[in-house]
Scaffold this active site. Structure first.
Site, PDB file in Angstrom:
ATOM      1  N   GLN A 100       0.701  -0.714   0.165  1.00  0.00           N
ATOM      2  CA  GLN A 100      -0.317  -0.107   0.173  1.00  0.00           C
ATOM      3  C   GLN A 100       1.114   1.148  -0.079  1.00  0.00           C
ATOM      4  OE1 GLN A 100      -3.443  -0.944   3.219  1.00  0.00           O
ATOM      5  NE2 GLN A 100      -2.200  -1.989   3.454  1.00  0.00           N
ATOM      6  N   HIS A 118      -1.565   1.626  -3.611  1.00  0.00           N
ATOM      7  CA  HIS A 118      -2.004   2.636  -4.112  1.00  0.00           C
ATOM      8  C   HIS A 118      -1.121   4.202  -4.769  1.00  0.00           C
ATOM      9  CE1 HIS A 118      -4.257   2.065  -0.029  1.00  0.00           C
ATOM     10  NE2 HIS A 118      -4.546   1.409  -0.861  1.00  0.00           N
ATOM     11  N   CYS A 149       0.195  19.348 -22.324  1.00  0.00           N
ATOM     12  CA  CYS A 149      -1.293  19.809 -22.383  1.00  0.00           C
ATOM     13  C   CYS A 149      -1.301  21.111 -21.363  1.00  0.00           C
ATOM     14  CB  CYS A 149      -2.721  19.105 -22.510  1.00  0.00           C
ATOM     15  SG  CYS A 149      -2.688  18.473 -21.621  1.00  0.00           S
TER      16      CYS A 149
HETATM   17  P1  OAD Z   1      -1.121   2.942   9.120  1.00  0.00           P
HETATM   18  O1  OAD Z   1      -0.646   3.921   9.173  1.00  0.00           O
HETATM   19  O2  OAD Z   1      -3.113   3.049   8.576  1.00  0.00           O
HETATM   20  O3  OAD Z   1      -0.716   1.853   9.627  1.00  0.00           O
HETATM   21  C1  OAD Z   1       0.781   1.636   9.945  1.00  0.00           C
HETATM   22  C2  OAD Z   1       0.825  -0.007  10.548  1.00  0.00           C
HETATM   23  O4  OAD Z   1       1.993  -0.034  10.940  1.00  0.00           O
HETATM   24  C3  OAD Z   1      -0.077   0.223  11.743  1.00  0.00           C
HETATM   25  O5  OAD Z   1      -0.501  -0.469  12.484  1.00  0.00           O
HETATM   26  C4  OAD Z   1       2.052   0.619  12.945  1.00  0.00           C
HETATM   27  O6  OAD Z   1       0.587  -0.705  14.421  1.00  0.00           O
HETATM   28  C5  OAD Z   1       2.338  -0.800  12.111  1.00  0.00           C
HETATM   29  N1  OAD Z   1       3.868  -0.229  12.227  1.00  0.00           N
HETATM   30  C6  OAD Z   1       3.854   1.437  12.855  1.00  0.00           C
HETATM   31  N2  OAD Z   1       5.693   1.261  12.950  1.00  0.00           N
HETATM   32  C7  OAD Z   1       5.785  -0.587  12.713  1.00  0.00           C
HETATM   33  C8  OAD Z   1       7.088  -1.136  12.468  1.00  0.00           C
HETATM   34  N3  OAD Z   1       8.695  -0.819  12.721  1.00  0.00           N
HETATM   35  N4  OAD Z   1       7.008  -2.262  12.634  1.00  0.00           N
HETATM   36  C9  OAD Z   1       5.820  -3.243  12.195  1.00  0.00           C
HETATM   37  N5  OAD Z   1       4.983  -2.660  11.994  1.00  0.00           N
HETATM   38  C10 OAD Z   1       5.049  -1.030  12.583  1.00  0.00           C
HETATM   39  O7  OAD Z   1      -1.383   2.255   7.101  1.00  0.00           O
HETATM   40  P2  OAD Z   1      -1.356   1.825   6.483  1.00  0.00           P
HETATM   41  O8  OAD Z   1      -1.996   0.492   6.694  1.00  0.00           O
HETATM   42  O9  OAD Z   1      -0.038   1.648   5.136  1.00  0.00           O
HETATM   43  O10 OAD Z   1      -4.027   5.123   2.024  1.00  0.00           O
HETATM   44  O11 OAD Z   1      -2.617   2.434   5.699  1.00  0.00           O
HETATM   45  C11 OAD Z   1      -3.600   1.778   4.922  1.00  0.00           C
HETATM   46  C12 OAD Z   1      -3.561   3.345   3.832  1.00  0.00           C
HETATM   47  O12 OAD Z   1      -4.255   4.549   4.085  1.00  0.00           O
HETATM   48  C13 OAD Z   1      -1.798   3.992   2.851  1.00  0.00           C
HETATM   49  O13 OAD Z   1      -2.004   2.702   1.960  1.00  0.00           O
HETATM   50  C14 OAD Z   1      -3.415   5.583   2.399  1.00  0.00           C
HETATM   51  C15 OAD Z   1      -3.765   5.475   3.882  1.00  0.00           C
HETATM   52  O14 OAD Z   1      -4.454   6.272   4.091  1.00  0.00           O
HETATM   53  C16 OAD Z   1      -3.736   5.806   0.980  1.00  0.00           C
HETATM   54  O15 OAD Z   1      -3.739   7.215   0.935  1.00  0.00           O
HETATM   55  C17 OAD Z   1      -4.955   5.966  -0.603  1.00  0.00           C
END
Ligand code: OAD
Length: 250
Positions: A100, A118, A149
């Site tokens: 993502q 994404h 454009c």
């Molecule tokens: P999130 O910010 O929602 O979640 C990040 C996750 O990483 C959390 O569950 C944390 O606990 C975990 N985390 C943080 N540091 C870590 C580490 N060092 N090792 C392991 N885990 C760790 O991010 P995403 O799930 O990627 O979309 O979010 C999904 C989507 O929401 C993104 O792609 C973005 C956002 O809005 C768009 O922009 C469309």
């Protein structure tokens, strides 16, 4: 048996391992996550910065925010989590990596079969004529104009309320259907359809291995949950896999 050993066994015995990654994988590289204590969505409003409507209303503001994020990505370096995943692909175990993340750290670490759900923050696209190009620094003039454009160009990412391009989501779903083990790393699992990918593997009788610093929306279906930082846990798994592969060859 500890969870690192259990995960390594499942990985080494897998026929088709895939991974789903999220912002947590890049957090040890200094790229902020979205949710959680210091998450971007705690400080900024998604509907003012990451929707087509926000861009229409104030492209300059949206571009200021993306330029800041682009500069963070460009100065970040892959961490041991990215390198471990690239290594697992290189030795033929990991078949596909669905991310993502809009940064390019998986690719820079050497991962090849990366499916970017994404989009890509280092791509700039023209919504009018379709022209797009890769950038190596934040745009100097904001908002940038299409060289073909002259329309206002946009970041090459998928915003809230937008669909993931059909070829990308089809590829991700087809990899998920083939998988018998999925590694789910550093994602809160709350954004769809990405968050539903582990469920597909589970439904087909596969195993879900989750690595995260805390429990998430995916955790209830995880067969193995490893609490810890991706950049620390993944190298341990790789070490264990190498040890087992070495023993096998003796
Ligand atoms: P999130 O910010 O929602 O979640 C990040 C996750 O990483 C959390 O569950 C944390 O606990 C975990 N985390 C943080 N540091 C870590 C580490 N060092 N090792 C392991 N885990 C760790 O991010 P995403 O799930 O990627 O979309 O979010 C999904 C989507 O929401 C993104 O792609 C973005 C956002 O809005 C768009 O922009 C469309």
């Amino acid at each position: 048996m500890n969870s690192i050993k259990k995960a390594s066994n499942s990985i080494i015995n897998s026929k088709y391992l895939i991974a789903l990654t999220g912002a947590g994988v890049s957090s040890e590289s200094g790229i902020p996550t979205f949710r959680g204590k210091n998450g971007l969505w705690k400080q900024y409003k998604a509907d003012e910065l990451a929707t087509p409507e926000a861009f229409k209303k104030n492209p300059k503001l949206v571009w200021q925010w993306y330029s800041w994020r682009i500069s963070i990505v460009l100065s970040a370096k892959p961490n041991p989590a990215h390198y471990s995943l690239a290594y697992l692909e290189k030795i033929g175990i990991l078949k596909a990596l669905i991310t993502q993340n809009v940064d390019d750290l998986h690719e820079r670490a050497g991962s090849k079969n990366v499916i970017k759900l994404h989009g890509d923050i280092l791509t700039v696209k023209c919504p009018s004529c379709g022209y797009e190009h890769r950038i190596w620094k934040p745009p100097q003039i904001i908002p940038p104009k299409c060289p073909r454009c002259r329309s206002i160009m946009r970041p090459g990412v998928v915003w809230f309320g937008e669909r993931i391009p059909p070829d990308i989501i089809d590829k991700a779903l087809s990899e998920a259907e083939k998988a018998d083990v999925i590694l789910v790393i550093g994602t809160s699992g709350v954004v769809m359809p990405a968050g539903a990918i582990p469920e597909i593997v589970k439904r087909n009788g596969g195993k879900v291995i989750e690595i995260n610093i805390e429990r998430t929306a995916i955790s209830p279906i995880a067969d193995i949950f490893i609490k810890g930082k991706a950049g620390e846990v993944l190298p341990k798994i790789v070490e264990e896999i190498n040890r087992k592969r070495g023993l096998r060859n003796v």
